[in-house]
Design an enzyme around this catalytic site. Sequence first.
Site, PDB file in Angstrom:
ATOM      1  CG  HIS A 105     -24.088 -35.670  66.203  1.00  0.00           C
ATOM      2  ND1 HIS A 105     -23.354 -34.626  65.669  1.00  0.00           N
ATOM      3  CD2 HIS A 105     -23.831 -36.755  65.427  1.00  0.00           C
ATOM      4  CE1 HIS A 105     -22.663 -35.073  64.628  1.00  0.00           C
ATOM      5  NE2 HIS A 105     -22.939 -36.357  64.465  1.00  0.00           N
ATOM      6  CB  CYS A 106     -29.233 -36.527  63.368  1.00  0.00           C
ATOM      7  SG  CYS A 106     -30.235 -37.715  62.456  1.00  0.00           S
ATOM      8  CB  VAL A 107     -25.962 -41.495  63.364  1.00  0.00           C
ATOM      9  CG1 VAL A 107     -25.112 -41.362  64.613  1.00  0.00           C
ATOM     10  CG2 VAL A 107     -27.262 -42.205  63.664  1.00  0.00           C
ATOM     11  CG  ASN A 111     -25.006 -31.270  60.285  1.00  0.00           C
ATOM     12  OD1 ASN A 111     -24.173 -30.892  61.110  1.00  0.00           O
ATOM     13  ND2 ASN A 111     -25.604 -30.447  59.444  1.00  0.00           N
TER      14      ASN A 111
END
Length: 258
Positions: A105-107, A111
């Site tokens: 999960h990429c901050v 997304n």
Amino acid sequence: MILESLNFLTKYDNSFIPLSELVMLLWCYFAVVFMDPGTVPPNWKPAADEERGEVDPLNGVELSNLQSDPANQRFRYCRKCSQPKPPRCHHCSVCGRCVLKMDHHCVWVVNCVGALNYKYFLLFLVYTFLETTLVTISLLPHFKTYFSDGEIPGTPGTLATTFLTFVLNLAFSLSVLGFLVLHVSLVASNTTTIEAYEKKTTSKWRYDLGRRKNFEQVFGMDKRYWFIPAYSEEDIRRMPVLQGLEYPSTPDFNAQEF
Ligand SMILES: [Zn+2]
Ligand SMILES: [Zn+2]
């Protein structure tokens, strides 16, 4: 030699190069942000189950019994989503749902990075690295004047901004380069970030088909689309792997290893 190359680059019309990279960077960024990383289709079931009804094909046990058996790893089931998990799918606690071939999960892109937007994420890294590197190179002559004996041209505000921009771009390009090297090695072995942690004890990786095929499973087979955040229609038609539900395994993989 390196300094000569850098001087050549900075003498070149460098306003055009970062701009084209910036357009590609933004295109890839918004593609990662807005593209669904991969949702499990409603009522999805493992292919073998469709042939045999509600029975696990490997040991003939009712699926409902397996759902409560965490020791059974062949049938993967998400209790939070109350649905079976396709191969390489993981539940994201931030998104609150299962994501196909979830990487992380990429901050930065707010997304998940999964089966459908992993290529776009990688291209975003590539163009961010190129952009920050080119800006760093273009500012290098200005930066060098700070350490010269002559008078430094410009107002204090301009000098501070130039100095800060140079340092920030250099820091960004180096950190993105490290991240990029990590993901190049993951793509080369057809592994996600999550799987890299999971398979520590596994000597042989079932999805490792060789570097070329591993690369194509992420970037597609059509070379014209390798550097843009999209796939050709032909690739989507001939490569089920791009849908995120089916993944070919190595023929000699021992099914007992998972
Ligand atoms: Zn889930
Ligand atoms: Zn997520």
